[in-house]
Design an enzyme around this catalytic site. Sequence first.
Site, short mmCIF file in Angstrom:
data_model
loop_
_atom_site.label_atom_id
_atom_site.label_comp_id
_atom_site.label_asym_id
_atom_site.label_seq_id
_atom_site.Cartn_x
_atom_site.Cartn_y
_atom_site.Cartn_z
N GLU A 1 0.83 -1.20 0.00
CA GLU A 1 0.00 0.00 0.00
C GLU A 1 0.87 1.25 0.00
OE1 GLU A 1 -2.85 -0.50 3.19
OE2 GLU A 1 -3.96 -1.98 2.02
N TYR A 72 -12.08 -3.80 1.52
CA TYR A 72 -12.83 -4.32 2.65
C TYR A 72 -14.20 -3.66 2.65
CZ TYR A 72 -8.33 -6.05 4.27
OH TYR A 72 -7.12 -6.70 4.35
N GLU A 120 -5.86 -8.75 -0.70
CA GLU A 120 -6.57 -8.45 0.56
C GLU A 120 -8.03 -8.16 0.25
OE1 GLU A 120 -5.11 -5.58 3.35
OE2 GLU A 120 -3.01 -6.06 2.93
N GLN A 178 -8.17 -12.18 7.07
CA GLN A 178 -7.01 -13.01 7.35
C GLN A 178 -7.50 -14.45 7.56
OE1 GLN A 178 -4.08 -11.43 7.19
NE2 GLN A 178 -4.93 -9.37 7.18
#
Length: 207
Positions: A1, A72, A120, A178
């Site tokens: 990132e 997310y 992610e 995760q």
Amino acid sequence: EMDGPWQVGHKTADEYGRLAAEAARAMKMIDPSISLVACGSSNRRMPTFASWEATVLEHTYEHVDYISAHTYYDPSDGDRASILASAVDMDNFISEVVATADHVAAKQRHTRKLKISFDEWNVWYESRLQADLDRRGWVEAPALIEDDFTAVDAVVVGDLLITLLRHADRVGVACQAQLANVIAPIRTRNGGPAWRQTIFQPFALTA
């Protein structure tokens, strides 16, 4: 990132792209068989999204195999309709990164199609984190982001998995973040039990 100003070592797209290209060339001199991922945007809402990918890939396209993507989805505000539509956002995100990569390929006359490493993604009650930190203050090695997931969250994860599969021609890697405890399908306790959360089920069925 590397696009995130909160990161130690944050760089502009040009700074990062040049460094990544140099590192990639050196790494492939040692081992030409490795696959490399260039850092994409931290998320689709970043003000530099797409321009970051375009600039980084102008430096790195010939040297890397993937561009990363992260996202997310936070159900904290109780807007069930919006959280259930999360896969629409992911679908658009993937399409936009692919279009950006293909633009660079056309501009530089590359015939190879770059893939996405969606390394992610998950449901995450992110807005709870700061409130928890403010409440507890400094604690050494605290349990953090150990969210309890609902049936709605499991539906969202299932939708995200289906979206990733629909784009499997261009999404070459996809890692749910995760595995254990931190926004995880599996929870544990020190010296105690381990158990599967609702979001474990769609991942297991898809696998």
